[in-house]
Design an enzyme around this catalytic site. Sequence first.
Site, PDB file in Angstrom:
ATOM      1  N   HIS A  28       1.014  -1.487   0.196  1.00 54.98           N
ATOM      2  CA  HIS A  28       0.297  -0.017   0.071  1.00 54.98           C
ATOM      3  C   HIS A  28       1.141   0.742  -0.063  1.00 54.98           C
ATOM      4  O   HIS A  28       0.690   1.806  -0.659  1.00 54.98           O
ATOM      5  CB  HIS A  28      -0.966  -0.194   1.268  1.00 54.98           C
ATOM      6  N   GLU A  29       1.212   1.070   1.248  1.00 58.18           N
ATOM      7  CA  GLU A  29       2.763   2.737   0.868  1.00 58.18           C
ATOM      8  C   GLU A  29       3.444   2.787   0.104  1.00 58.18           C
ATOM      9  O   GLU A  29       3.876   3.769  -0.674  1.00 58.18           O
ATOM     10  CB  GLU A  29       3.139   2.240   2.279  1.00 58.18           C
ATOM     11  N   HIS A  32       2.014   4.226  -3.213  1.00 58.47           N
ATOM     12  CA  HIS A  32       1.457   5.925  -3.276  1.00 58.47           C
ATOM     13  C   HIS A  32       3.411   6.628  -3.722  1.00 58.47           C
ATOM     14  O   HIS A  32       3.132   6.711  -3.700  1.00 58.47           O
ATOM     15  CB  HIS A  32       1.349   5.665  -1.561  1.00 58.47           C
TER      16      HIS A  32
END
Length: 233
Positions: A28-29, A32
Amino acid sequence: MTFGNFLAFPLDQLPFIVLVLIISFTVHEFAHAYTAYKFGDPTAKLLGRVTLNPAEHISLIGMIFFVLAGFGWAKPVPVDRSRFRKPRLMGVITTAAGPVSNLVLAFIGVLAVFVVNHFHMLEHSTDGVNSAVYVFLQHFIRTNLILFLFNLIPIPPLDGYRILYDIAPQRAARSLSRYEQWALYIFLLLIFIPPLSRYTLGVLFQLRYPLAEALSWPLSRIYGFDIPWRLLL
């Protein structure tokens, strides 16, 4: 009273939960950070965040909180939208990349369930191995579907708020920013007040079933059988 009484999950399933969280939070990170970097913002890259190394993304406190309370967090990726050629559009895509990555992971988990069942890959395994694989896949799919849904809630500090802020007209965005100071209290109420969480987050998380069915629909046509997601998730 045993240590297990303080946990949000059964003690014997804790290793699966931790492994799933490490994978899910890291991807997820990374999504980004990688998207922001590709759009021209080197901030995350300079901080070593454009990597799949969990050590750069996992918050130990956030992980412990998840194990104890059922929700947690990773280290947020810093993004400088002023570096983007089209700040609002690229900001939306960068923010959405995190939740979308969890949806992709959920699909990979769904695919794994179909492949394992279709090819009878565990038919010669011991009951312990068989059970471990299915427990891991259940947590993997459920956690990523919930992370996808949860992060789309339009309340700071969740991704859904940032997306809403970027797509809203500037006047509406300025109005939203005036209420950010109250957002944390609303967020905590939704998490910790059972009647509120039951009729908000509880209802929202029920969407994981139709989501799993939607992700599995093309696979069920290919493999010729359906998976009872309401029993598994």
